[in-house]
Design an enzyme around this catalytic site. Structure first.
Site, short mmCIF file in Angstrom:
data_model
loop_
_atom_site.label_atom_id
_atom_site.label_comp_id
_atom_site.label_asym_id
_atom_site.label_seq_id
_atom_site.Cartn_x
_atom_site.Cartn_y
_atom_site.Cartn_z
N GLY A 115 -13.95 -7.36 4.87
CA GLY A 115 -15.04 -6.57 4.31
C GLY A 115 -15.04 -5.22 4.99
O GLY A 115 -15.73 -4.97 5.97
N THR A 124 -10.09 -7.66 -5.61
CA THR A 124 -10.60 -7.29 -4.31
C THR A 124 -11.31 -8.46 -3.70
O THR A 124 -12.34 -8.89 -4.20
CB THR A 124 -11.55 -6.08 -4.36
OG1 THR A 124 -12.45 -6.17 -3.25
CG2 THR A 124 -12.35 -6.00 -5.64
N ASP A 175 -12.86 -8.40 -1.14
CA ASP A 175 -14.13 -7.91 -0.58
C ASP A 175 -15.25 -7.88 -1.62
O ASP A 175 -16.40 -7.67 -1.27
CB ASP A 175 -13.96 -6.48 -0.03
CG ASP A 175 -12.98 -6.42 1.12
OD1 ASP A 175 -12.57 -7.49 1.60
OD2 ASP A 175 -12.61 -5.30 1.53
N ARG A 218 0.87 -1.18 0.00
CA ARG A 218 0.00 0.00 0.00
C ARG A 218 0.91 1.23 0.00
O ARG A 218 2.09 1.13 0.36
CB ARG A 218 -0.91 -0.01 1.21
CG ARG A 218 -1.82 -1.25 1.27
CD ARG A 218 -2.91 -1.11 2.32
NE ARG A 218 -3.65 -2.35 2.49
CZ ARG A 218 -4.70 -2.72 1.76
NH1 ARG A 218 -5.14 -1.94 0.80
NH2 ARG A 218 -5.31 -3.86 1.99
N1 LIG Z 1 -6.90 7.98 -5.25
C1 LIG Z 1 -5.75 7.42 -5.58
N2 LIG Z 1 -5.00 7.90 -6.60
C2 LIG Z 1 -3.83 7.32 -6.95
N3 LIG Z 1 -3.33 6.24 -6.35
C3 LIG Z 1 -4.02 5.72 -5.32
C4 LIG Z 1 -5.26 6.27 -4.88
N4 LIG Z 1 -5.71 5.53 -3.85
C5 LIG Z 1 -4.80 4.57 -3.65
N5 LIG Z 1 -3.79 4.68 -4.53
C6 LIG Z 1 -2.60 3.81 -4.60
O1 LIG Z 1 -3.03 2.51 -5.01
C7 LIG Z 1 -2.35 1.52 -4.28
C8 LIG Z 1 -3.32 0.55 -3.66
O2 LIG Z 1 -4.33 1.26 -2.93
P1 LIG Z 1 -5.07 0.56 -1.69
O3 LIG Z 1 -4.07 0.23 -0.63
O4 LIG Z 1 -6.21 1.40 -1.31
O5 LIG Z 1 -5.52 -0.83 -2.25
P2 LIG Z 1 -6.66 -1.21 -3.27
O6 LIG Z 1 -6.15 -1.13 -4.65
O7 LIG Z 1 -7.89 -0.42 -2.99
O8 LIG Z 1 -6.86 -2.74 -2.93
P3 LIG Z 1 -7.56 -3.38 -1.63
O9 LIG Z 1 -8.85 -3.95 -2.12
O10 LIG Z 1 -6.63 -4.42 -1.18
O11 LIG Z 1 -7.76 -2.30 -0.62
C9 LIG Z 1 -1.48 2.21 -3.26
O12 LIG Z 1 -0.14 2.11 -3.68
C10 LIG Z 1 -1.97 3.63 -3.24
O13 LIG Z 1 -0.93 4.55 -3.06
O1 LIG Z 2 -4.07 -5.55 6.63
P1 LIG Z 2 -4.05 -5.11 5.22
O2 LIG Z 2 -3.03 -5.77 4.39
O3 LIG Z 2 -4.02 -3.63 5.08
O4 LIG Z 2 -5.42 -5.58 4.56
C1 LIG Z 2 -6.67 -5.48 5.19
C2 LIG Z 2 -7.72 -5.03 4.24
O5 LIG Z 2 -7.74 -5.71 3.03
C3 LIG Z 2 -9.07 -5.79 2.54
O6 LIG Z 2 -9.42 -7.13 2.42
C4 LIG Z 2 -9.16 -5.19 1.19
O7 LIG Z 2 -8.29 -5.88 0.34
C5 LIG Z 2 -9.95 -5.12 3.58
O8 LIG Z 2 -11.18 -5.75 3.79
C6 LIG Z 2 -9.07 -5.16 4.79
O9 LIG Z 2 -9.34 -4.14 5.68
MG LIG Z 3 -8.92 -0.24 -1.25
#
Ligand SMILES: Nc1ncnc2c1ncn2[C@@H]1O[C@H](COP(=O)(O)OP(=O)(O)OP(=O)(O)O)[C@@H](O)[C@H]1O
Ligand SMILES: O=P(O)(O)OC[C@H]1O[C@](O)(CO)[C@@H](O)[C@@H]1O
Ligand SMILES: [Mg+2]
Length: 544
Positions: free
Chosen positions: A366, A320, A322, A273
């Site tokens: 979730g 995802t 979720d 992240r």
């Molecule tokens: N609004 C945004 N604009 C650009 N990059 C973003 C934005 N939000 C998140 N990112 C980047 O995308 C990557 C992943 O974001 P995030 O940790 O929220 O996971 P995700 O893709 O939503 O997956 P997950 O379902 O596991 O949460 C990170 O490296 C973060 O810096």
């Molecule tokens: O502990 P981490 O790696 O941030 O991931 C937890 C998160 O990942 C998710 O499954 C989304 O990918 C969320 O439901 C949960 O909060």
């Molecule tokens: Mg996310």
């Protein structure tokens, strides 16, 4: 159709930096420019400094909002047509809606920016599918036709139920009469013409966010399919967007490297992240010579992908666990998660059932969507109480969860609760802590329920299987989904599309423009038949 009001919105999620001379704006796709009603003359353009924010609203904001910001302050907004913006007294509203829908779901194509872009015959229109020589420039070494491709104008119907009344459970109506409106989206698959010479391509794959079963399966299929097209330069970017930082070396990928990766969970490439900002990512890609990027991630990752799709060909594969991405039947890894969650539920059931006045609590992932909890409750048939973020509940009081638990202990002798991690956050102390991507760190609702006065006596066992579920290898159904999505991602990129993501919709495979699937997280509709079925199955009352 009524026009949407102009408004001022906070600009705290900057995802696209524009240099002061605004030269980058010239490269914004016409689709997005027209949606934004951006100024078209260069002198007008130069007045728009600093930030353009594309389509990733903060939680709680209205969806479908695209914000244009001047420096750090929003100065204009353009709302894509939403239900609230339709004038149903206009006899033409349905036609206008359908036309507008078609524009919104248009998928950006290279020829939008470069009308003279040259195309080549795809390997899927010629009998010879496996590259046999280095000379791909004129197409593959066979001139025997093969109809292994699909037509650009093929479409898939997005909504397939014709509701007769808004009072039907789960009805998704556009107007008060629930008029039937056709909503067509682009069918995914290989095309007759490709817009890249395979020998000119340097493709990169990246996995961002949290883990999810099936990541390795998707990586594997992308690599294999790229090789079928004849691509030789394929790399993995380690640890998500962080891998675009300079210190981390690319991982060379080939069919040989990925042959068995799907046999284990996790991601061959690693995930993370947070990480560099969009302009640093773009610079890094340019330095590395990457011109095709496959992005596996959730809402956040796709927001990032959308911000760079005018720089290189970018295709997303929604990841995802979720299942919180809009418009899709499901996302890969979700089925596996539900299957694995059942094991935890079964253990909780056995513990509870074998104890004197036993209570089993299982927490499932979730953050804002209770799909895993709902489906696992349905699949296992062992859950008495299912709690999800979308459905508010009381813990205490005459209608509270605890009262019902006591009743279950008196009448059945045991009970099992399944709770999604985002449920009941209102009962926990807020910390304002954020993870590296800016996601709120949630409190542990499972522990909170465990610590409540449940019964006198009650033998409470709490199981948190969340990371065990996430680290699993994909099951057969997800394995197939990953295969199709991975292949389609490559077909989409070679067909010249960018800023799209792949998905399954009404059992068919589709390409969708990224902004449409991430405008807000998909959640369980408490008025859907599926949630009603879950209530029937558990027998739980409303806890309000
Ligand atoms: N609004 C945004 N604009 C650009 N990059 C973003 C934005 N939000 C998140 N990112 C980047 O995308 C990557 C992943 O974001 P995030 O940790 O929220 O996971 P995700 O893709 O939503 O997956 P997950 O379902 O596991 O949460 C990170 O490296 C973060 O810096
Ligand atoms: O502990 P981490 O790696 O941030 O991931 C937890 C998160 O990942 C998710 O499954 C989304 O990918 C969320 O439901 C949960 O909060
Ligand atoms: Mg996310």
């Amino acid at each position: 159709m009524t026009t949407s009001p102009k408004g001022h919105f906070p600009c705290d999620h900057s995802i696209f930096s524009v240099p002061d001379d605004c030269s980058t704006m010239a490269s914004l796709s016409p689709v997005i420019s027209s949606m934004l009603h951006l100024p078209t003359t260069s002198s007008d353009r130069t007045s728009f400094h600093a930030l353009i924010q594309l389509s990733y609203p903060c939680r709680g904001e209205r969806p479908n909002m695209i914000r244009v910001c001047k420096r750090t302050r929003c100065v204009a907004s353009a709302e894509k047509t939403s239900k609230s913006a339709i004038d149903f007294s206009d006899p033409e509203w349905k036609t206008k809606f359908e036309e507008d829908f078609e524009k919104r779901f248009n998928i950006p194509h290279m020829s939008d920016f470069f009308p003279d872009a040259v195309s080549y015959p795809s390997t899927f229109c010629l009998r010879m599918r496996t590259p046999v020589s280095e000379e791909f420039a004129q197409g593959y070494p066979s001139d025997e036709e093969w109809h292994g491709y699909i037509n650009n104008n093929d479409r898939v119907l997005l909504k397939v139920i014709r509701y007769s009344s808004p009072t039907s459970a789960g009805a998704e109506c556009i107007d008060p009469d629930c008029t039937w409106v056709e909503q067509w989206i682009h069918r995914a698959g290989p095309r007759e013409k490709i817009y890249f010479k395979p020998e000119d391509v340097k493709a990169a794959i990246i996995t961002c966010g949290g883990l999810c079963p099936g990541l390795n399966d998707v990586i594997r299929q992308i690599v294999i399919t790229l090789e079928i097209y004849g691509v030789k330069k394929i790399v993995g970017i380690p640890f998500g967007y962080r891998g675009f930082g300079n210190e981390l070396a690319e991982i060379p990928l080939s069919r040989k490297v990925v042959q068995n990766v799907h046999l284990s969970g996790g991601s061959l490439l690693g995930v993370s992240r947070g990480g560099p900002n969009v302009s640093e990512i773009v610079d890094s890609m340019q330095e590395r010579g990457i011109n095709m990027l496959f992005v596996l991630g959730g809402n956040g990752t796709h927001a990032g992908a959308n911000a760079i799709h005018n720089e290189v060909a970018v295709v997303g594969v929604p990841k995802t666990i979720d299942n919180d991405i809009l418009l899709m039947d499901k996302t890969f890894g979700f089925d596996t998660a539900v299957e694995e969650a059942q094991r935890a539920i079964n253990s909780a059931y056995i513990e509870a059932h074998s104890a004197y006045r036993g209570v089993g609590i299982v927490k499932l992932m979730g953050r804002s969507s209770g799909f895993i909890a709902m489906q696992a409750a349905l699949a296992s048939g062992q859950i008495d109480i299912c709690l999800i973020p979308e459905v508010p509940f009381e813990l205490h009081g005459p209608h509270g969860v605890l009262k019902h638990l006591k009743y279950l202990l008196e009448t059945k002798g045991s009970a099992v609760i399944c709770v999604a991690e985002g449920a009941g956050q209102n009962f926990l102390e807020k910390t304002n802590a954020k993870d590296a991507s800016g996601n709120t760190v949630l409190g542990d609702i499972g522990v909170h329920i465990q610590q409540e006065e449940i019964g006198d006596p009650a033998d409470v066992k709490y199981i948190d299987p969340t990371y065990m579920i996430r680290a699993c290898r994909a099951n057969a159904s997800d394995g197939i989904l990953c295969t199709v999505l991975g292949q389609n991602a490559v077909h989409g990129a070679f067909a010249g599309y960018s800023g799209i993501t792949v998905g399954i919709c009404n059992t068919h495979y589709v390409y969708l423009p990224i902004p449409e699937v991430i405008s807000y997280p998909r959640t369980v509709d408490p008025n859907s038949r599926m949630w009603h079925r879950c209530l029937t199955s558990t027998g739980q009352p409303d806890f309000i």
